[in-house]
Design a protein around this motif. Structure first.
Motif, PDB file in Angstrom:
ATOM      1  N   SER A  29      -4.820   1.710  17.320  1.00 25.23           N
ATOM      2  CA  SER A  29      -3.408   1.564  16.926  1.00 25.23           C
ATOM      3  C   SER A  29      -2.692   2.906  16.966  1.00 25.23           C
ATOM      4  O   SER A  29      -1.513   2.986  17.334  1.00 25.23           O
ATOM      5  N   SER A  82      -5.107   1.972  11.730  1.00 20.70           N
ATOM      6  CA  SER A  82      -6.471   1.624  11.334  1.00 20.70           C
ATOM      7  C   SER A  82      -7.456   2.458  12.146  1.00 20.70           C
ATOM      8  O   SER A  82      -7.165   2.881  13.267  1.00 20.70           O
ATOM      9  N   ASN A  83      -8.644   2.675  11.584  1.00 19.49           N
ATOM     10  CA  ASN A  83      -9.670   3.418  12.308  1.00 19.49           C
ATOM     11  C   ASN A  83     -10.522   2.510  13.198  1.00 19.49           C
ATOM     12  O   ASN A  83     -11.508   2.940  13.777  1.00 19.49           O
ATOM     13  N   LYS A  84     -10.125   1.248  13.305  1.00 23.79           N
ATOM     14  CA  LYS A  84     -10.868   0.313  14.150  1.00 23.79           C
ATOM     15  C   LYS A  84     -10.702   0.700  15.623  1.00 23.79           C
ATOM     16  O   LYS A  84      -9.642   1.150  16.045  1.00 23.79           O
ATOM     17  N   GLN A 107      -1.408   6.923   7.555  1.00 18.52           N
ATOM     18  CA  GLN A 107      -1.450   5.553   7.040  1.00 18.52           C
ATOM     19  C   GLN A 107      -0.568   4.614   7.852  1.00 18.52           C
ATOM     20  O   GLN A 107      -0.948   3.492   8.149  1.00 18.52           O
ATOM     21  N   GLN A 108       0.627   5.077   8.199  1.00 16.58           N
ATOM     22  CA  GLN A 108       1.561   4.213   8.905  1.00 16.58           C
ATOM     23  C   GLN A 108       2.587   5.038   9.667  1.00 16.58           C
ATOM     24  O   GLN A 108       2.874   6.185   9.319  1.00 16.58           O
ATOM     25  N   ARG A 120      -2.336   8.711   4.003  1.00 12.61           N
ATOM     26  CA  ARG A 120      -3.073   8.019   2.949  1.00 12.61           C
ATOM     27  C   ARG A 120      -3.164   8.853   1.681  1.00 12.61           C
ATOM     28  O   ARG A 120      -3.014   8.365   0.572  1.00 12.61           O
ATOM     29  N   ARG A 140       0.850  -1.193   0.000  1.00  9.13           N
ATOM     30  CA  ARG A 140       0.000   0.000   0.000  1.00  9.13           C
ATOM     31  C   ARG A 140       0.891   1.249   0.000  1.00  9.13           C
ATOM     32  O   ARG A 140       1.758   1.405   0.854  1.00  9.13           O
ATOM     33  N   TYR A 148       1.017  -0.034  10.810  1.00  4.81           N
ATOM     34  CA  TYR A 148      -0.106   0.510  10.054  1.00  4.81           C
ATOM     35  C   TYR A 148      -1.208   1.005  10.995  1.00  4.81           C
ATOM     36  O   TYR A 148      -1.491   0.391  12.022  1.00  4.81           O
ATOM     37  N   PHE A 200      -9.451   4.278  16.441  1.00  9.04           N
ATOM     38  CA  PHE A 200      -8.023   4.480  16.140  1.00  9.04           C
ATOM     39  C   PHE A 200      -7.137   3.974  17.300  1.00  9.04           C
ATOM     40  O   PHE A 200      -6.209   4.659  17.736  1.00  9.04           O
TER      41      PHE A 200
END
Length: 544
Positions: free
Chosen positions: A175, A168-170, A113-114, A92, A46, A166, A173
């Protein structure tokens, strides 16, 4: 000979998630470009973008950040000498906000993004040097950094990840929050040991870009695994969990709402429920979060406090609800809590009642649970912990040692213990088990004396000797100093091996500047680096 560390650093930091070559106008030959682009397409990595600026003033113009968006390593490396700042962590996407495409937008955390690297910003060069940064990082933080850049007034220190983390919006957020906690803890761990650390610096914003004229230390073998850093951060938080307001950033806290009576009353309530027409648990969590935000706490610290508050409620909220309230409070839209809204959480009598303080968790008939915010103070305890004695000894050594000394003058252990104020038995036990205190015994029996130092002092002396010159005598002296501590010996060996070429190149670069034009020397170095980078990519893909 030139300083090629700058392009190697950019290449290392960006990993494989930035295109190697420009899509248009690349200077690489067509065959090489096709091989690389086909390889990247098949890899399925990505890709992200970086934001860059040409001068520091562009970061804060009246209309926003002035710069441009780049999607390739070739652009970053070929333009490095024309740039001052970049976002080393990838986003992103990015956009322009004006028709002329000069104002950039998208460098916000929810677009990250990361994470490629954690960066510590040091705002001064007074009493700060490369050996000191390396020594403090190895002794008090995660380990020696990957890269150190010298800025106009200070330094920027990079701790590069071996693989990107990476975002994530899970789970609101989660992470990103973990990454921010790691970044905060790295800065906090160095704050007391390196002057000028900017605690309030944005964790994943703009930092100085590596250039031929600003890389003063680079060890591409020293990278970090994100999970290892996460574990380190959890341990650091556990061992340093007292919630204190840090005034070391650029914002001074004038008013601390967490010291107000209503805060102490509300944070100890356990019988909040809410319901139709009532202000309840969500409202309380949001109000407390705003108070913590206004008091200068970090979002991570607020999570710790409010997670415990929620756990103490008779009917707790779901964790996702608590996280939403905290995220909203720390969004920057609010300055702090409003008293009129807080009052709705209390009965008429509760607002004026004085809370009785206690260090224990006790359920009261009124529906309160006393909330413990701090460990019991040392002065209120009969005994001290070993780590507290250890800090006493380290403080004694640092206060007593003279400039140029590696060890304190020798004394017998009883006299040392008495002077420091540590019980003799505890002192002897401490010398046996401590990894931060280094002892050297000279003589035997009654005539034996103990010389004390710290791992940090030995490491700084050894690094300074190792970096001072390339002569064998200096290296031998560095290794002799380091031999008193296995941990120091390992660090110095790595530094000596990996930094010889860099130091030589920096020296030649500085000599060239004296003889001729700084700008011309800079451009020659940049061009040589760019050509070497092209060759390295061609060899890499031909051999794969």
């Amino acid at each position: 000979m030139y300083n090629q560390a700058f392009w190697k650093a950019i290449d290392l930091i960006t990993h494989e998630n930035t295109d190697t070559f420009k899509k248009r106008g690349s200077k690489a030959d067509i065959l090489s470009r096709k091989v690389v682009q086909d390889f990247e397409k098949d890899s399925g990595q990505r890709k992200g973008v970086h934001f860059v600026t040409r001068k520091k003033e562009d970061l804060s113009t009246q209309n926003g950040v002035k710069g441009y968006i780049t999607t390739s390593k070739e652009t970053l490396i070929s333009n490095a000498t024309k740039l001052t700042h970049w976002t080393p962590n990838q986003f992103r996407f990015g956009t322009y906000t004006d028709p002329e495409r000069t104002l950039i937008c998208g460098h916000r955390e929810n677009n990250l993004q990361q994470v490629n690297t954690f960066v510590v910003d040091i705002d001064t060069q007074v009493n700060v040097d490369v050996p000191g940064i390396l020594a403090a990082s190895a002794s008090y933080s995660v380990g020696t950094p990957t890269l150190i850049l010298k800025t106009t007034k200070g330094f920027q220190v990079y701790f590069v990840l071996s693989e990107p983390a990476y975002i994530s919006n899970k789970n609101q957020f989660k992470s990103l929050k973990v990454a921010k906690r790691i970044s905060e803890n790295i800065k906090k761990s160095l704050f007391k040991h390196i002057p000028g650390i900017d605690i309030g610096c944005n964790d994943f914003a703009f930092f100085r870009i590596p250039r031929p004229d600003n890389v003063v230390y680079f060890n591409q073998e020293q990278t970090y695994d994100f999970l290892d850093l996460k574990q380190w951060s959890m341990t650091y938080t556990k061992n340093n969990n007292e919630l204190t307001v840090i005034n070391g950033g650029k914002k001074e806290i004038k008013y601390d709402p967490t010291q107000a009576k209503w805060f102490n009353q509300l944070i100890n309530k356990t019988n909040l429920e809410g319901g139709k027409g009532k202000k309840g648990r969500n409202h309380a969590v949001f109000g407390l979060a705003l108070a913590l935000y206004a008091a200068g706490k970090t979002e991570s610290e607020a999570c710790d406090v409010l997670d415990e508050f929620n756990s103490n409620l008779i009917k707790p909220l779901r964790n996702t609800e608590v996280e939403k309230c905290i995220s909203s409070a720390f969004s920057g839209k609010y300055k702090g809590p409003k008293k009129s809204r807080i009052d709705l959480l209390f009965g008429d009598q509760e607002i004026d009642d004085e809370m009785k303080r206690s260090n224990a968790f006790k359920i009261k008939s009124s529906g309160y649970r006393v909330f413990k915010k701090h460990r019991k103070a040392r002065k209120d305890r009969q005994y001290s912990h070993d780590y507290e004695w250890e800090m006493d000894v380290i403080q004694f050594i640092e206060n007593k040692i003279m400039s140029g000394q590696t060890f304190l003058d020798g004394m017998n252990q009883k006299d040392l213990a008495d002077e420091i104020g540590v019980p003799v038995a505890s002192f002897k036990r401490l010398l046996q088990k401590s990894t931060k205190i280094v002892k050297k015994v000279e003589g035997q029996g009654r005539n034996a004396v103990t010389l004390l130092s710290t791992e940090a002092i030995i490491l700084k002396s050894a690094i300074k000797a190792a970096l001072q010159t390339k002569e064998k005598q200096s290296k031998d002296y560095a290794n002799f100093i380091a031999s008193h501590s296995p941990n120091v010996q390992k660090v110095v060996t790595i530094i000596t091996q990996n930094n010889d070429e860099l130091q030589g190149n920096i020296s030649l670069f500085q000599q060239s500047n004296i003889r001729g034009s700084t700008e011309r020397t800079l451009q020659i170095n940049a061009k040589n680096g760019q050509n070497d980078w092209y060759r390295s990519k061609l060899v890499h893909f031909e051999s794969s």
